[in-house]
Motif scaffolding. Structure first.
Motif, PDB file in Angstrom:
ATOM      1  N   TRP A 292       0.842  -1.200   0.000  1.00 39.10           N
ATOM      2  CA  TRP A 292       0.000   0.000   0.000  1.00 39.10           C
ATOM      3  C   TRP A 292       0.872   1.242   0.000  1.00 39.10           C
ATOM      4  O   TRP A 292       2.058   1.181   0.323  1.00 39.10           O
ATOM      5  CB  TRP A 292      -0.922   0.017   1.228  1.00 39.10           C
ATOM      6  N   THR A 293       0.286   2.344  -0.393  1.00 41.58           N
ATOM      7  CA  THR A 293       0.990   3.623  -0.353  1.00 41.58           C
ATOM      8  C   THR A 293       0.428   4.495   0.760  1.00 41.58           C
ATOM      9  O   THR A 293      -0.714   4.338   1.176  1.00 41.58           O
ATOM     10  CB  THR A 293       0.846   4.388  -1.685  1.00 41.58           C
ATOM     11  N   ASN A 294       1.249   5.408   1.230  1.00 41.76           N
ATOM     12  CA  ASN A 294       0.816   6.423   2.190  1.00 41.76           C
ATOM     13  C   ASN A 294       1.492   7.722   1.788  1.00 41.76           C
ATOM     14  O   ASN A 294       2.722   7.821   1.829  1.00 41.76           O
ATOM     15  CB  ASN A 294       1.221   6.021   3.616  1.00 41.76           C
ATOM     16  N   GLY A 295       0.698   8.697   1.365  1.00 40.30           N
ATOM     17  CA  GLY A 295       1.238   9.980   0.933  1.00 40.30           C
ATOM     18  C   GLY A 295       0.541  10.549  -0.285  1.00 40.30           C
ATOM     19  O   GLY A 295       0.569  11.760  -0.516  1.00 40.30           O
ATOM     20  N   LEU A 296      -0.116   9.699  -1.070  1.00 41.23           N
ATOM     21  CA  LEU A 296      -0.783  10.195  -2.273  1.00 41.23           C
ATOM     22  C   LEU A 296      -1.983  11.075  -1.952  1.00 41.23           C
ATOM     23  O   LEU A 296      -2.344  11.958  -2.733  1.00 41.23           O
ATOM     24  CB  LEU A 296      -1.228   9.026  -3.152  1.00 41.23           C
ATOM     25  N   ARG A 297      -2.609  10.843  -0.802  1.00 43.01           N
ATOM     26  CA  ARG A 297      -3.798  11.624  -0.464  1.00 43.01           C
ATOM     27  C   ARG A 297      -3.464  13.118  -0.338  1.00 43.01           C
ATOM     28  O   ARG A 297      -4.304  13.971  -0.620  1.00 43.01           O
ATOM     29  CB  ARG A 297      -4.432  11.090   0.821  1.00 43.01           C
ATOM     30  N   ALA A 298      -2.254  13.435   0.083  1.00 43.64           N
ATOM     31  CA  ALA A 298      -1.856  14.843   0.164  1.00 43.64           C
ATOM     32  C   ALA A 298      -1.823  15.493  -1.213  1.00 43.64           C
ATOM     33  O   ALA A 298      -1.912  16.712  -1.324  1.00 43.64           O
ATOM     34  CB  ALA A 298      -0.481  14.971   0.835  1.00 43.64           C
ATOM     35  N   PHE A 299      -1.699  14.667  -2.254  1.00 43.24           N
ATOM     36  CA  PHE A 299      -1.711  15.177  -3.625  1.00 43.24           C
ATOM     37  C   PHE A 299      -3.114  15.158  -4.222  1.00 43.24           C
ATOM     38  O   PHE A 299      -3.283  15.410  -5.421  1.00 43.24           O
ATOM     39  CB  PHE A 299      -0.777  14.336  -4.494  1.00 43.24           C
TER      40      PHE A 299
END
Length: 367
Positions: A292-299
Motif C-alpha cells: 500500500w501507499t501512504n502519501g498520495l492523499r496529500a496530492f
C-alpha cells in the motif's frame, strides 16, 4: 464519406478493437445517421461482429460539425441496430457517458477537497530548536529567504519556538513541541520502515520532543500540489540537520535523517524526491504479498493497494512506487475499471473500493 465521417468510423473501429470491448475490428461498419445534442455533433454507426452477424449500434461525437478529433463520446452497448430507434439509443448512450464524466469530475473535486496539508513530525532528542540556525541553513540549502521578523509575512513568538511564514503563496507553519508525539504513534509506525527498522524504532523511542511542520496553499485557485510537496521536503531536510534531530515521522513511517536528506537531493537535479513523499508499505499474508501507499492523499489522489500478490515483494514495491511517481508527475487520476501496465500488452486492472491497509477509498491494482 466526409472527413469527419471517416474519423467517426476510425474512432468507433479503434474503440471496438480494445481488449475490454469487442477485442477486434468489426467485420463491417457504416454511418447510419447523425444528430446534434448538447452543442455537439454525433454519428450513428452500425457494425457487425462477423460478416454473417446482426447489425449493432454505436455512437461517436465531435465538438462541432467540422473538427476531426472525437470529443470522447465514442461508445456502444452492443445492442441491435434498428433504424426506428437507433437515434434514441444513441442519445441515451450520450447521456450515460456525460453522466459518467460528470460523476468522475465530482469525485475529483471531492478528492481535491479532502487533500490534506503536507505535514510531519521531526523527532528531537531534546526540546530545543534553534530558529536562527534554521533560517541560515534554509538559505544555504535551498536559497529560501526567511522573511524579516518585522515583515507582515512573519510571525514568531518571544521564545522562538514557532515560525509562520510564506514561500511563494504557500503558508509554512513550524512549531516546537516540548513533548513526544502523542499516543506512541512514532514508535509504532517506525516498525514499518523495512529498510532501517531497528534504527528507526530506536530513534522513535529516544525522542523527547518534536517539531511539527505543515504547509498549506493560500492560492484561491490552487496550484500543482507537487510544488507544496517539494517545499515540504526542503523544509524537513533542513530541519533534520539540527544536531538533536533523530528522524522524521511522516506518511506512516519514520525515516532517519541521512536517508531523508539524501533523497531530498533529487530536487537539485530537477527530479521528484518521491520516496520522501510517498511511503510504500509491505506485509506478507498467507495468500500473498500485500502492499500500500501512504502519501498520495496529500496530492489529492487515492492511495494505492495491491492485495494477495504472488509477485516478489521487490516487484510489488517497485510497481506501487512507479505508479505513484506517474500519478504525481503527470497529475493523473486513475478511475475504477481502467487498466495500466508497463507495456501495451500488460493490462493490470484497477478497482476502487474501501481501503484495507489504508483509510478511506483506495485503488486496488491487480498484480
Amino acid at each position: 464519406m466526409t472527413n469527419q465521417q471517416q474519423a467517426a468510423v476510425a474512432a468507433m473501429t479503434e474503440w471496438l478493437a480494445h481488449p475490454q470491448e469487442l477485442g477486434k475490428a468489426p467485420a463491417k461498419i457504416e454511418i447510419a445517421g447523425e444528430f446534434d445534442l448538447h452543442d455537439c455533433h454525433y454519428y450513428i454507426l452500425k457494425y457487425k461482429k462477423s460478416l454473417l452477424g446482426k447489425w449493432l449500434v454505436g455512437v461517436c461525437g465531435f465538438e462541432d460539425a467540422e473538427t476531426l478529433e472525437p470529443c470522447g463520446h465514442t461508445f456502444s452497448q452492443m445492442e441491435l441496430y434498428d433504424p426506428a430507434d437507433a437515434q434514441e439509443k444513441c442519445q441515451a448512450m450520450v447521456e450515460m457517458i456525460r453522466q459518467y464524466w460528470m460523476d468522475r469530475a465530482q469525485e475529483e473535486v471531492e478528492r481535491q477537497s479532502k487533500a490534506g496539508p503536507f505535514s510531519g513530525f521531526v523527532l528531537l532528542s531534546a526540546p530545543e530548536w534553534d530558529l536562527e540556525a534554521f533560517k541560515q541553513q534554509l538559505k544555504a540549502d535551498w536559497d529560501i529567504d526567511y522573511p524579516s521578523t518585522d515583515g507582515e509575512q512573519a510571525e514568531e513568538n518571544d521564545d522562538k519556538t514557532v515560525a509562520v511564514f510564506d514561500v511563494d503563496g504557500m503558508a509554512v507553519a513550524i512549531s516546537l513541541m516540548d513533548f513526544p508525539v502523542p499516543d506512541g504513534e512514532a514508535e509504532y509506525w517506525a516498525n514499518s520502515n523495512f529498510m532501517e527498522k531497528d534504527a528507526a524504532v530506536s530513534a522513535a523511542k529516544a525522542h523527547q520532543a518534536h517539531v511539527l511542520v505543515a504547509i498549506l496553499d493560500q492560492m484561491s485557485e490552487g496550484r500543482p500540489r507537487r510544488q507544496l510537496g517539494e517545499l515540504y521536503v526542503k523544509l524537513v531536510s533542513t530541519l533534520l540537520k539540527a544536531p538533536n534531530a533523530l528522524g522524521v515521522y511522516t506518511n506512516g513511517t519514520v525515516w532517519l535523517p541521512d536517508y531523508f536528506i539524501q533523497v531530498s537531493q533529487d530536487l537539485k537535479e530537477g527530479d521528484l524526491p518521491l520516496m520522501d513523499l510517498v511511503f510504500v508499505g509491505l506485509v506478507q499474508y498467507e495468500k500473498g504479498i500485500c502492499g500500500w501507499t501512504n502519501g498520495l492523499r496529500a496530492f489529492g489522489k487515492d492511495e494505492l493497494e495491491i492485495r494477495d500478490s504472488q509477485q516478489s515483494p521487490q516487484d510489488v514495491h517497485e510497481l506501487l512506487l512507479n505508479v505513484s511517481g506517474y500519478l504525481i508527475e503527470e497529475d493523473v487520476t486513475l478511475q475504477d475499471g481502467e487498466t495500466l501496465g508497463y507495456t501495451a500488452e500488460q493490462k493490470l486492472h484497477i478497482t476502487r473500493s474501501e481501503g484495507v491497509n489504508v483509510e478511506g477509498m483506495s485503488l486496488k491494482i491487480g498484480f
